[in-house]
Design an enzyme around this catalytic site. Structure first.
Site, PDB file in Angstrom:
ATOM      1  N   SER A   1      38.337  41.586  41.379  1.00 16.41           N
ATOM      2  CA  SER A   1      39.288  40.499  41.322  1.00 16.41           C
ATOM      3  C   SER A   1      38.837  39.565  42.518  1.00 16.41           C
ATOM      4  O   SER A   1      39.354  38.737  42.914  1.00 16.41           O
ATOM      5  CB  SER A   1      40.772  40.954  41.801  1.00 16.41           C
ATOM      6  OG  SER A   1      41.100  41.866  40.702  1.00 16.41           O
ATOM      7  N   ARG A   2      37.354  39.359  42.730  1.00 17.54           N
ATOM      8  CA  ARG A   2      36.826  38.620  43.804  1.00 17.54           C
ATOM      9  C   ARG A   2      37.213  38.935  45.145  1.00 17.54           C
ATOM     10  O   ARG A   2      37.275  37.988  45.959  1.00 17.54           O
ATOM     11  CB  ARG A   2      37.068  37.141  43.196  1.00 17.54           C
ATOM     12  CG  ARG A   2      36.152  36.889  42.014  1.00 17.54           C
ATOM     13  CD  ARG A   2      34.705  37.344  42.008  1.00 17.54           C
ATOM     14  NE  ARG A   2      33.840  36.714  41.064  1.00 17.54           N
ATOM     15  CZ  ARG A   2      33.384  37.663  40.210  1.00 17.54           C
ATOM     16  NH1 ARG A   2      33.831  38.905  39.947  1.00 17.54           N
ATOM     17  NH2 ARG A   2      32.375  37.140  39.158  1.00 17.54           N
ATOM     18  N   LEU A   3      37.987  39.977  45.338  1.00 14.65           N
ATOM     19  CA  LEU A   3      38.384  40.326  46.799  1.00 14.65           C
ATOM     20  C   LEU A   3      37.351  41.055  47.530  1.00 14.65           C
ATOM     21  O   LEU A   3      37.804  42.196  48.030  1.00 14.65           O
ATOM     22  CB  LEU A   3      39.811  41.130  46.769  1.00 14.65           C
ATOM     23  CG  LEU A   3      41.209  40.267  46.240  1.00 14.65           C
ATOM     24  CD1 LEU A   3      42.370  41.238  46.278  1.00 14.65           C
ATOM     25  CD2 LEU A   3      41.115  39.145  47.092  1.00 14.65           C
TER      26      LEU A   3
END
Length: 207
Positions: free
Chosen positions: A185-187
């Site tokens: 989630s691009r975290l």
């Protein structure tokens, strides 16, 4: 053109309690184990006399507590830019394992002794190439470049090849080092360590 990251242990601030070097070495080893091509390649960013940035890929030839080392012709564009402005950045990018490391700091020449020790490990062909090429300077054709290599080979036939007088190592002494690890989630995990009063301070950055 997206891919998912993750699967390995989350990067944590405690990993950097002993500084940046052990983690960089471990990640480089992981890149080698994953068969990353040229795992010691790093993108070097400099600034020219007009303030315009320039990037190119160089090979890291040394990692030590005081920084990372690469070698070049001191008449090359990057070396001239670093003489004018010694501040630079290098980035190791390993997309295959979802990791990246960026070091920022000042660059200085290594000692002649250090250069000579490394030079002795280079293949003879690479040594001849350093003599044949006036790095970053224009040349009329590929044939001229190949002729320069032939001339260098003839010049040093049957004898050891000395270090060119205008060739040697450059050491980037990092003031900050950022470790990036891809997550879902691009975290992504981003942790930066900064030199302060003789020790390294770690802080987590938002992705």
């Amino acid at each position: 053109m997206r891919r998912s990251y993750g699967g390995d242990h989350d990067l944590d601030e405690t990993w950097l309690s002993d500084g940046w070097e052990p983690v960089l070495r471990r990640w480089l080893h992981d890149a080698m184990a994953a068969s990353v091509v040229e795992p010691n390649a790093m993108v070097l960013a400099t600034v020219d006399a007009d303030g315009c940035p320039a990037t190119r890929t160089v090979l890291c030839k040394g990692i030590a507590p005081d920084g990372v080392t690469f070698y070049t012709n001191y008449g090359s564009a990057k070396a001239i830019q670093l003489q004018q402005n010694p501040n630079a950045s290098v980035t190791f990018a390993w997309p295959l394992i979802g990791r990246q490391v960026t070091l920022r700091g000042r660059v200085e020449r290594v000692s002649r002794h250090t250069t000579e020790l490394y030079w002795a490990t280079r293949p003879r062909g690479s040594q001849l190439g350093a003599w044949a090429s006036h790095q970053s300077q224009p040349i009329g054709s590929r044939a001229e470049l190949e002729q320069a290599l032939t001339d260098a080979a003839a010049r040093f036939a049957g004898q050891p090849i000395p270090v060119p007088p205008n060739w040697g190592g450059m050491l980037l002494r990092p003031a900050s080092v950022e470790f990036w690890q891809g997550r879902e989630s691009r975290l992504h995990n981003r942790i930066r360590v900064t030199a302060a009063d003789g020790r390294w301070i770690a802080e987590r950055l938002q992705p």
